[in-house]
Design an enzyme around this catalytic site. Structure first.
Site, PDB file in Angstrom:
ATOM      1  N   ASP A  31       1.225  -1.043  -0.338  1.00  0.00           N
ATOM      2  CA  ASP A  31      -0.221  -0.347  -0.259  1.00  0.00           C
ATOM      3  C   ASP A  31       1.063   1.321  -0.123  1.00  0.00           C
ATOM      4  O   ASP A  31       1.823   0.766   1.013  1.00  0.00           O
ATOM      5  CB  ASP A  31      -1.172   0.239   1.172  1.00  0.00           C
ATOM      6  CG  ASP A  31      -2.342   0.935   0.862  1.00  0.00           C
ATOM      7  OD1 ASP A  31      -3.561   0.129   1.010  1.00  0.00           O
ATOM      8  OD2 ASP A  31      -1.920   2.305  -0.105  1.00  0.00           O
ATOM      9  N   ILE A  54       1.843  -0.023  -6.946  1.00  0.00           N
ATOM     10  CA  ILE A  54       1.648  -1.002  -7.714  1.00  0.00           C
ATOM     11  C   ILE A  54       2.126  -1.682  -9.053  1.00  0.00           C
ATOM     12  O   ILE A  54       3.214  -2.386  -8.801  1.00  0.00           O
ATOM     13  CB  ILE A  54      -0.022  -2.091  -7.794  1.00  0.00           C
ATOM     14  CG1 ILE A  54      -0.815  -1.883  -6.625  1.00  0.00           C
ATOM     15  CG2 ILE A  54       0.422  -3.458  -8.889  1.00  0.00           C
ATOM     16  CD1 ILE A  54      -0.402  -3.222  -5.789  1.00  0.00           C
ATOM     17  N   GLU A  55       2.175  -0.136  -9.566  1.00  0.00           N
ATOM     18  CA  GLU A  55       3.411   0.001 -10.660  1.00  0.00           C
ATOM     19  C   GLU A  55       4.730  -0.236 -10.263  1.00  0.00           C
ATOM     20  O   GLU A  55       5.305   0.266 -11.211  1.00  0.00           O
ATOM     21  CB  GLU A  55       3.092   1.405 -11.313  1.00  0.00           C
ATOM     22  CG  GLU A  55       1.314   1.800 -11.804  1.00  0.00           C
ATOM     23  CD  GLU A  55       0.486   2.527 -10.952  1.00  0.00           C
ATOM     24  OE1 GLU A  55       0.494   1.797  -9.796  1.00  0.00           O
ATOM     25  OE2 GLU A  55       0.236   3.806 -11.005  1.00  0.00           O
ATOM     26  N   SER A  73      -7.979  -4.648  -4.291  1.00  0.00           N
ATOM     27  CA  SER A  73      -9.328  -3.309  -4.016  1.00  0.00           C
ATOM     28  C   SER A  73      -9.049  -3.008  -4.691  1.00  0.00           C
ATOM     29  O   SER A  73      -8.882  -1.560  -3.953  1.00  0.00           O
ATOM     30  CB  SER A  73      -9.360  -3.357  -2.575  1.00  0.00           C
ATOM     31  OG  SER A  73     -10.729  -3.023  -2.253  1.00  0.00           O
ATOM     32  N   CYS A  76     -11.551   3.111  -6.274  1.00  0.00           N
ATOM     33  CA  CYS A  76     -13.082   2.926  -7.111  1.00  0.00           C
ATOM     34  C   CYS A  76     -13.452   3.744  -7.525  1.00  0.00           C
ATOM     35  O   CYS A  76     -14.606   4.098  -8.396  1.00  0.00           O
ATOM     36  CB  CYS A  76     -14.043   1.907  -5.755  1.00  0.00           C
ATOM     37  SG  CYS A  76     -13.793   3.205  -3.774  1.00  0.00           S
ATOM     38  N   SER A 349     -12.757   1.004   3.803  1.00  0.00           N
ATOM     39  CA  SER A 349     -12.466  -0.617   4.180  1.00  0.00           C
ATOM     40  C   SER A 349     -14.312  -1.337   3.525  1.00  0.00           C
ATOM     41  O   SER A 349     -15.093  -1.573   3.230  1.00  0.00           O
ATOM     42  CB  SER A 349     -12.787  -0.272   5.812  1.00  0.00           C
ATOM     43  OG  SER A 349     -12.770  -2.003   5.850  1.00  0.00           O
TER      44      SER A 349
END
Ligand SMILES: *[C@@H]1O[C@H](CO)[C@@H](O)[C@H](O)[C@H]1NC(C)=O
Ligand SMILES: *[C@@H]1O[C@H](CO)[C@@H](O)[C@H](O)[C@H]1NC(C)=O
Ligand SMILES: *[C@@H]1O[C@H](CO)[C@@H](O)[C@H](O)[C@H]1NC(C)=O
Length: 364
Positions: A31, A54-55, A73, A76, A349
């Site tokens: 994270d 992540i990249e 997750s 969003c 969450s």
């Protein structure tokens, strides 16, 4: 099982796994959010935690981790409503697309995948890409819309989940993907604003009010009081709604009592914004709610306030929100994390009980 977790709030996913009773080891949590990482580290000091996007992780690094399951997750915000094709061009989708691009190139495909997202993801083009990638890689999968209400928890939080596993059968005879909508619980705001006069004593429609009554009478859902902190031991003073908030938002609050079997979704704005961010709790049961709201709009400001104060309305504490989200008692927020930040993390969450059940379904 070896797991890898990547999303914007890892803290949550690890706990889901422990709660689901599946023997597993988290190989890495990833994270970039400093607050989320602080909380995670505090609760899981021995789990490797990468403070990265992540990249920022190479294919090589992923291969070295050798994981069996990935829980994610992805951000969003881009996935909102039907017809919006902007989702995959939104920069926030980048990390998700990166994972999709990486997946087929891994030395060893993870056996299981769980993905969570908001309602609306099911019609996004990001979802279409996900399905295409999974199919090409030989996964079978199931998509589920589920709210904690359907597992007996008095809180609405309708979310999209996809669980996928590597198909061991002949790839050509793969079962087609199936969308299953289970006990859909409408997450839309539980109140409506009206011009002019309102239908009931509060600003809500008759239909909404009836739905609340129906929800409260479903005995297979637990009561709110089972999720509250012991009222004698905890000082609830800091959680009381201030007069300014009562006067301004009194009519649009979603008020629940300890005996209720419902509450609305807690969002990351809870405690800071009032409208549509989560329910508030009525602490004084001697005052009838009707006696407060009947003709309230004709009262002077002073009388309005006096009436509203009688209900002793307060926010749910972060611990109580965590309880409703299914977190075990041993989840701890480090003291230096301010209450508002705690609400924010919780608002982003997942419901632990829901995820635990899905993981059991996935690996069974
Ligand atoms: C981390 O997440 C919290 C909760 O969603 C948010 O309020 C905060 O701004 C984020 N911080 C960073 C550095 O991304
Ligand atoms: C994590 O990375 C961010 C951005 O690269 C940085 O600002 C932050 O200080 C790092 N946190 C820790 C604990 O290393
Ligand atoms: C009552 O709650 C249960 C479990 O959450 C759910 O399966 C059921 O459909 C609900 N019944 C009604 C009438 O809403």
């Amino acid at each position: 099982l070896n797991l890898i977790q990547c999303n914007s709030l890892l803290l949550l996913l690890f706990i889901h796994f422990a709660e689901s009773g599946i023997p597993a080891q988290v190989v890495t949590a990833i994270d970039i959010n400093t607050t989320a990482n602080q909380v995670y580290k505090h609760n899981f000091p021995d789990t490797p935690l990468w403070n990265k996007t992540i990249e920022g992780i190479t294919l090589d690094e992923f291969n070295k981790l050798s994981f069996d399951m990935i829980l994610m997750s992805p951000p969003c915000q881009p996935f909102t409503r039907i017809g919006l094709q902007g989702d995959v061009t939104d920069p926030r989708t980048k990390s998700f697309l990166y994972v999709l691009d990486l997946l087929p190139r891994l030395q060893r495909l993870p056996r299981f995948i769980l993905l969570e997202n908001v309602k609306g993801f099911e019609t996004s083009s990001a979802r279409a890409r996900l399905v295409k990638t999974l199919t090409e890689c030989g996964y079978t999968f199931q998509e589920i819309m589920i709210s904690p209400i359907s597992v007996g928890i008095p809180n609405s939080r309708l979310r999209y989940f996809l669980i996928a596993k590597i198909s061991t059968e002949d790839l050509n005879t793969q079962a087609p993907s199936k969308v299953r909508y289970r006990a859909m619980c409408n997450k839309k705001l539980l109140f409506c604003m009206f011009e002019g006069t309102d239908v009931l004593f509060k600003l809500e429609t008759t239909a909404e009010a009836q739905r609340k009554i129906r929800q409260n009478s479903n005995l297979s859902v637990k009561q709110i009081k089972e999720f509250l902190e012991p009222q004698m031991e905890v000082n609830m003073e800091p959680y009381l709604l201030p007069p300014k908030t009562l006067l301004r938002y009194g009519l649009v609050l979603d008020i629940v009592q300890p005996t209720c079997r419902r509450s609305v979704c807690f969002t990351k704005g809870y405690g800071r914004y009032v409208q549509g961010t989560g329910s508030v709790l009525q602490c004084c049961m001697e005052t009838k709610i009707e006696s407060v709201f009947m003709g309230l709009d004709q009262c002077s400001e002073e009388e309005k306030l006096q009436r509203l104060l009688k209900l002793k309305l307060r926010y749910f504490s972060p611990r109580e929100v965590a309880n409703l989200m299914g977190f075990p008692q041993h989840l701890i927020f480090p003291e230096k994390i301010p209450t508002i930040q705690q609400y924010r993390l919780l608002g982003n969450s997942l419901n632990v009980v829901v995820v635990a059940k899905l993981l059991q379904l996935l690996v069974s």
